[in-house]
Design a protein around this motif. Sequence first.
Motif: not given
Length: 174
Positions: A50, A52-54, A56-57
Amino acid sequence: MKAAALSSFGGPEVLTFMDLPVPQASPGQVRIRVRSAGVNHFDTAIRQGWAPPSVDNSFPVIPGNEFAGVVDQVGEGVTGNVMGDEVLGFCTLGGYAEFVLASPEQLVRKPENLPLGHRRRIRRQRHRRTPVSERGRSGPRGHCADPCGRRSPGYLRGSTGPGVGSRHCHRHSQ
């Protein structure tokens, strides 16, 4: 550099040591040699996939967003931080590594009476006296609890969240 990083998402077993390139401070950044890193619920969420959209994983992912260390390199245009400063900091990812990059706004100077790496001494001192309990030991509030525990007449005991009440930190006051 060594880093505790992820090459896939999943349980604790996916967090492994990796050799990765040492990051270089760009203009407006500071590089910190990490001496200790905080472990938070956010890190568990990142490890499980998981984000957040911001954020970069993309792999390898280095969790860890709270750290303490020593300024090792200062990028062009940075004022207020010099080589050798002991700092506490926050970053979105990257704290579980030997080096981390941060902007100066994400750093504060470490108080002189708070030693870096003091948590290692907690595990060695297991004398029992009057308990001083602290919930939420894994977050920023927990990081401040140890200096408070030193001023108390007992030992510091804290839990990290629901279902982990058996995992405690004990600290004998001095």
